[in-house]
Structures are given as structure tokens and as C-alpha cells.
Design a protein around this motif. Sequence first.
Motif, PDB file in Angstrom:
ATOM      1  N   UNK A 270     -36.552  17.476  22.784  1.00 21.01           N
ATOM      2  CA  UNK A 270     -35.354  16.636  22.962  1.00 21.01           C
ATOM      3  C   UNK A 270     -34.478  17.186  24.093  1.00 21.01           C
ATOM      4  N   UNK A 271     -34.372  18.512  24.167  1.00 20.40           N
ATOM      5  CA  UNK A 271     -33.583  19.125  25.241  1.00 20.40           C
ATOM      6  C   UNK A 271     -34.172  18.811  26.609  1.00 20.40           C
TER       7      UNK A 271
ATOM      8  N   UNK B  65     -36.674   6.041  31.648  1.00 18.61           N
ATOM      9  CA  UNK B  65     -37.461   5.805  30.416  1.00 18.61           C
ATOM     10  C   UNK B  65     -37.246   6.901  29.383  1.00 18.61           C
ATOM     11  N   UNK B  66     -36.024   7.407  29.297  1.00 20.46           N
ATOM     12  CA  UNK B  66     -35.723   8.498  28.351  1.00 20.46           C
ATOM     13  C   UNK B  66     -34.411   8.226  27.615  1.00 20.46           C
TER      14      UNK B  66
ATOM     15  N   UNK C 263     -32.181  13.433  19.373  1.00 18.15           N
ATOM     16  CA  UNK C 263     -31.998  13.138  20.805  1.00 18.15           C
ATOM     17  C   UNK C 263     -30.577  12.661  21.074  1.00 18.15           C
ATOM     18  N   UNK C 264     -30.038  11.876  20.148  1.00 17.32           N
ATOM     19  CA  UNK C 264     -28.680  11.345  20.355  1.00 17.32           C
ATOM     20  C   UNK C 264     -27.634  12.453  20.225  1.00 17.32           C
ATOM     21  N   UNK C 265     -27.902  13.402  19.335  1.00 20.82           N
ATOM     22  CA  UNK C 265     -26.973  14.524  19.190  1.00 20.82           C
ATOM     23  C   UNK C 265     -26.969  15.373  20.476  1.00 20.82           C
TER      24      UNK C 265
ATOM     25  N   UNK D 248     -23.798  16.084  23.114  1.00 14.49           N
ATOM     26  CA  UNK D 248     -23.149  17.300  23.618  1.00 14.49           C
ATOM     27  C   UNK D 248     -23.399  17.503  25.105  1.00 14.49           C
ATOM     28  N   UNK D 249     -24.495  16.890  25.629  1.00 16.34           N
ATOM     29  CA  UNK D 249     -24.747  17.016  27.071  1.00 16.34           C
ATOM     30  C   UNK D 249     -23.792  16.151  27.883  1.00 16.34           C
TER      31      UNK D 249
END
Length: 283
Positions: A126-127, A164-165, A172-174, A178-179
Motif C-alpha cells: 500500500x505504501x 491507475x492507483x 490504502x485509504x488510510x 496521511x500522505x
Amino acid sequence: MMILVLLLLSVTLVTGVTPVSVIIVGAGMSGISAAKQLQDAGIHDFLILEATNRIGGRIHKTQFGGHAIEKGANWLHGVGGLEKNPMFEIAKTIKLKNYYSDFSNVSLNTYKQEGGLYPKEEVETALSKAESNEKFGTEFAKTLTDNKLVDDDMSLLAVERLNHMEPKTPLERMIDFYSFDGEQAEAPRVTSLKHILPRPEFTLYGEGEYFVADERGFEGIVHEIVKTRLAYKDGRVIDARLYYNKVLLLSVDLVNGLFKSVSLFISQFRKIRNSILNISRRE
Ligand SMILES: Cc1cc2nc3c(=O)[nH]c(=O)nc-3n(C[C@H](O)[C@H](O)[C@H](O)COP(=O)(O)OP(=O)(O)OC[C@H]3O[C@@H](n4cnc5c(N)ncnc54)[C@H](O)[C@@H]3O)c2cc1C
């Protein structure tokens, strides 16, 4: 970043106090930095209107278990590059305790809503999607004009879809939150690509990131900036030019997309006409 509004008034401010050239709205880092710039440039007739009873805005500590912890900004981003990060330099001057912390341990410390840790590999995947979105967006931003006033922009969410990500799973949403949301104080669907990528704090000041852990809080930096420039006593700005608990309400008539007139209402002040408005865009 909070919209910082500097009103350069061509009229006398009828307030019962000395006329001012500049009103600064908000005593967060932006407002305090504006006051510093003015003061250093020899312009002393300004007012700062602050909605709350403290300075610092989203740089804000609280007490927890007998220690100061941060409710807002915690990391000094961008250290070790060619240019010195002025915030990091102040932190060094006042010996604000901080530790190298570049998020590399996130994959070992990410918890599920229902309890228990996510597997490291799952978090790393996910990162890497979030990193891919940032990299893709940074490259894509280079194809847009540097002129921030030309409207060839797009949202970060559009970037994620083009790459496409788009984040879908809770994990992934979390990480997306934070990103991007956490950094920009707004969601990718409304975040402007060309105003945030490439991230200037890293391109200007380097890749290093340091976590502040000091009883004075991150806000110690804001106080250090202000205390040599405004009247200051016992950890509080007591300068007559700073009005606490004053909310600025701005009403703007828009005709054909242009400012037609601006009326300024401040509870204790009278209505002001013929002002020149200079609004800095969200960066
Ligand atoms: C939870 C969280 C974590 C963060 N982590 C980091 C981090 O680790 N590192 C980092 O560098 N940044 C971080 N940030 C972002 C950083 O805190 C902000 O970018 C920065 O503090 C913004 O400063 P500012 O002065 O532009 O806005 P603000 O801090 O929002 O200041 C605006 C000020 O204006 C006042 N105000 C608003 N409207 C009015 C009005 N109408 N009239 C009068 N006063 C008004 C507000 O009360 C406030 O004091 C984080 C933010 C949050 C919320």
C-alpha cells in the motif's frame, strides 16, 4: 495552508486605534511569518487578527499523561539538503529536542480497525502505491505551466486515477490520508496538483525528517520567531497589535469572475471601503 489575507488598506482604519497599513488575518505560522517580514522590513503599523486566544494555529500542543504532545504539526520536514531549512535552524538554536524519523517503520506499526497489526508486506504494498502516485504526480506536474494563475491544473485524485492507483481498501485509504490529506489539510479530490507537487520542503531543503519531542512543543519555534519582534511576556504575545478572539468576516461580490467590491466587517470596527485586497492562494 490556511489562506492568509493581507489587506493593504488605502484608507484610515476607523477603529479608535492608530491607522494601519496592513491587516494580517490569523496568527498561525503564516501570519506570524508575515508579521516578522513586515517588522524586519521596518513596517510596524500592522494588526494581527486571531480568531482564538492563542498563536500557532495548527501548530498546537496539549498535555497527556503529564507530558506535552502535539495535536498538529510534529515533524520538521526537509533537512540535509543544499539549503538550510529555517525552521530546523530555529529548532537547533533553541535546542528543541527532535529525533530522526522518516516513516520507514510505518509498515511495522499499522493497526487494523478491528485490532491487531496489518502484515508488513501488505502495508509495504500500500505504501508503494502512495509513493508511486507521488512520483507519477511529480513527473506529471512538470508538464504543467509554472504559472500558478494559468488554469491547467488537476486534482491529486485525478492523478491517482491516471496512474491507475486510486486507493480503494481501508489500508490504502488510510495511507493516502496521511500522505496527502494530513499534509495538505484537504482531500486529494480538491487538492491542486501543481501547488503541492513536487513538495517544496524536500526539493528545497533535503529528504531528512525529524520528529519534535519537547515539552515546549513544536510551537516553541513560533514563539521563538515572535518573541524578539512583538511584545512578549511569560510565554504569551501581549503586543497591542495582536487582537485575540477576533474573527474576520469577509464578504466578496463576484461579477464575471472578478472581484467587484469587498466589504470588511470586524465586530468592533466600522465598515471599510476602497481597500486593496491581496489574497495569497493556497500553496
Ligand atoms: C494534525 C496535523 C498534523 C500536521 N503535521 C505536520 C507536520 O508534522 N509537519 C508540518 O510541517 N506540518 C504539519 N501540519 C501542517 C501545519 O500544521 C500547517 O501547514 C501550518 O501550521 C499552517 O500554518 P498557517 O499559519 O498557514 O495556518 P493555521 O495554522 O491554520 O493558522 C491559521 C490561523 O488563523 C486563524 N483564523 C482562521 N480564520 C480566521 C478568521 N476568519 N479571522 C481571524 N483568524 C482566523 C486560526 O485560528 C489560526 O490561528 C499538520 C497539520 C495538522 C492539522
